[in-house]
Design an enzyme around this catalytic site. Structure first.
Site, PDB file in Angstrom:
ATOM      1  N   GLY A   1       4.937   1.342   4.649  1.00 10.54           N
ATOM      2  CA  GLY A   1       6.256   1.949   4.461  1.00 10.54           C
ATOM      3  C   GLY A   1       7.266   1.060   3.756  1.00 10.54           C
TER       4      GLY A   1
ATOM      5  CE  LYS B   1      -0.191   3.203   4.769  1.00 10.89           C
ATOM      6  NZ  LYS B   1      -0.148   3.297   6.227  1.00 10.89           N
TER       7      LYS B   1
ATOM      8  CD  GLU C   1      -2.940   5.510   6.728  1.00  9.20           C
ATOM      9  OE1 GLU C   1      -2.893   5.546   5.491  1.00  9.20           O
ATOM     10  OE2 GLU C   1      -2.047   4.983   7.430  1.00  9.20           O
TER      11      GLU C   1
ATOM     12  CB  SER D   1       5.180  -1.605  12.102  1.00 13.93           C
ATOM     13  OG  SER D   1       4.793  -0.253  12.310  1.00 13.93           O
TER      14      SER D   1
ATOM     15  CD  GLU E   1      -3.472  -2.374   7.251  1.00 11.47           C
ATOM     16  OE1 GLU E   1      -2.340  -2.576   6.796  1.00 11.47           O
ATOM     17  OE2 GLU E   1      -4.130  -1.353   6.992  1.00 11.47           O
TER      18      GLU E   1
ATOM     19  N   GLY F   1       2.426   2.391  10.855  1.00 10.05           N
ATOM     20  CA  GLY F   1       3.369   3.493  10.724  1.00 10.05           C
ATOM     21  C   GLY F   1       4.042   3.890  12.025  1.00 10.05           C
TER      22      GLY F   1
ATOM     23  CG  ASN G   1      -1.728   1.250   1.367  1.00  9.98           C
ATOM     24  OD1 ASN G   1      -1.762   2.074   0.451  1.00  9.98           O
ATOM     25  ND2 ASN G   1      -2.384   1.409   2.509  1.00  9.98           N
TER      26      ASN G   1
ATOM     27  CG  HIS H   1      -5.856   1.949   5.129  1.00 12.14           C
ATOM     28  ND1 HIS H   1      -5.423   2.895   6.031  1.00 12.14           N
ATOM     29  CD2 HIS H   1      -4.837   1.062   4.994  1.00 12.14           C
ATOM     30  CE1 HIS H   1      -4.187   2.589   6.404  1.00 12.14           C
ATOM     31  NE2 HIS H   1      -3.811   1.474   5.793  1.00 12.14           N
TER      32      HIS H   1
HETATM   33  P1  13P Z   1       3.010   0.443   7.689  1.00 13.75           P
HETATM   34  O1  13P Z   1       3.519  -0.836   7.115  1.00 13.75           O
HETATM   35  O2  13P Z   1       3.751   1.654   7.171  1.00 13.75           O
HETATM   36  O3  13P Z   1       2.892   0.413   9.176  1.00 13.75           O
HETATM   37  O4  13P Z   1       1.504   0.639   7.124  1.00 13.75           O
HETATM   38  C1  13P Z   1       0.638  -0.424   7.212  1.00 13.75           C
HETATM   39  C2  13P Z   1      -0.565  -0.079   6.436  1.00 13.75           C
HETATM   40  O5  13P Z   1      -1.320   0.819   6.783  1.00 13.75           O
HETATM   41  C3  13P Z   1      -0.808  -0.839   5.200  1.00 13.75           C
HETATM   42  O6  13P Z   1      -2.075  -0.579   4.703  1.00 13.75           O
END
Ligand code: 13P
Length: 248
Positions: free
Chosen positions: A233, A11, A96, A211, A166, A172, A9, A94
């Site tokens: 990330g 983002k 976010e 993460s 998640e 993150g 992802n 998601h």
């Molecule tokens: P990270 O791997 O950066 O923690 O993000 C996870 C995520 O939100 C994948 O959709």
């Protein structure tokens, strides 16, 4: 035996040029086709990325999809539009989107259905905040997130979907859930679905996200109910993303 799946992802990151480099780097390191792999990219990168992945084992997906078919919905992108770029997957719900852009369990369920109407596999993201975990609400939050889809689409809809667990507190933050913490919730999700349809529960891919990195992916993926990962990330770097993929 379920096939594993690793999804990146991206983002809201990158340029067209960096997207191209990243995709070429991933394709170059795919190796044998032992698990499924995809990248969910910003909408404006879809034309380029879908062209680059043609005839490779790397699939492309979107990070969201509209909850409506078409019409006066400024800023939204419909599932039919995504099919023009060969999107195999679309993330829905998601955290976010839920926390910054007002997605609710109900609108997420509608997005899920729109994706399926166009034969796009929705990746339903579920998970609790730290506060909810501390209040022992993890399972009831997951129930509500799953139930919204079950109520709208029926349990059979999970026959053509992916679930990503998640935990919001792990996204993150560098704070990964332990293998056991993640397994506990994955097992819960699978049992919840099994109570309604055992065959679907046995088949559905449940991914862990939050993460996930090259150094912790192996342990997570070794857990019986973890079928791969949704990677934020670490998916922005071809080498890290491939290391995670190859640790399946
Ligand atoms: P990270 O791997 O950066 O923690 O993000 C996870 C995520 O939100 C994948 O959709």
């Amino acid at each position: 035996m379920r096939r594993s799946l690793v999804v990146g992802n991206w983002k809201m990151n990158g340029t067209l040029a960096s997207a191209e480099l990243l995709v070429k780097g991933i394709i170059a390191g795919l190796g044998d086709n032992k698990a499924d792999i995809a990248v969910c990219v910003p909408y404006v990168h879809l034309p380029k990325v879908s062209e680059l992945v043609e005839n490779t084992a790397l699939a492309v997906g979107a990070q969201n999809v509209a909850d409506k078919l078409s019409g006066a919905f400024t800023g939204e992108v419909s599932a039919a539009m995504l099919t023009e770029f060969n999107c195999k997957y679309a993330l829905v719900g998601h955290s976010e989107r839920r926390s910054y852009y007002g997605d609710t369990d109900e609108t997420v369920a509608a997005r899920f259905c729109q994706a399926q109407e166009q034969n796009i596999t929705p990746v339903l993201c579920v998970g609790e905040t730290l506060e909810q975990r501390e209040q022992d609400e993890t399972f009831s939050i997951i129930d509500a997130q799953l139930n919204a889809v079950i109520n709208l689409a029926g349990i059979a809809a999970f026959g053509a979907a992916v679930i990503a667990y998640e935990p919001v507190w792990a996204i993150g933050t560098g704070k990964t859930a332990t293998d056991e913490q993640a397994q506990e919730v994955h097992q819960y999700i699978r049992k919840y679905i099994a109570a309604k349809d055992q065959a679907i529960a046995d088949k559905i891919q449940i991914l862990y996200g939050g993460s996930a990195k090259p150094d912790n992916a192996k342990g997570l993926f070794a857990m019986p109910d973890i079928d791969g990962g949704l990677i934020g990330g670490a998916s922005l770097d071809a080498e890290s993303f491939l290391k995670i993929y190859h640790s399946i």
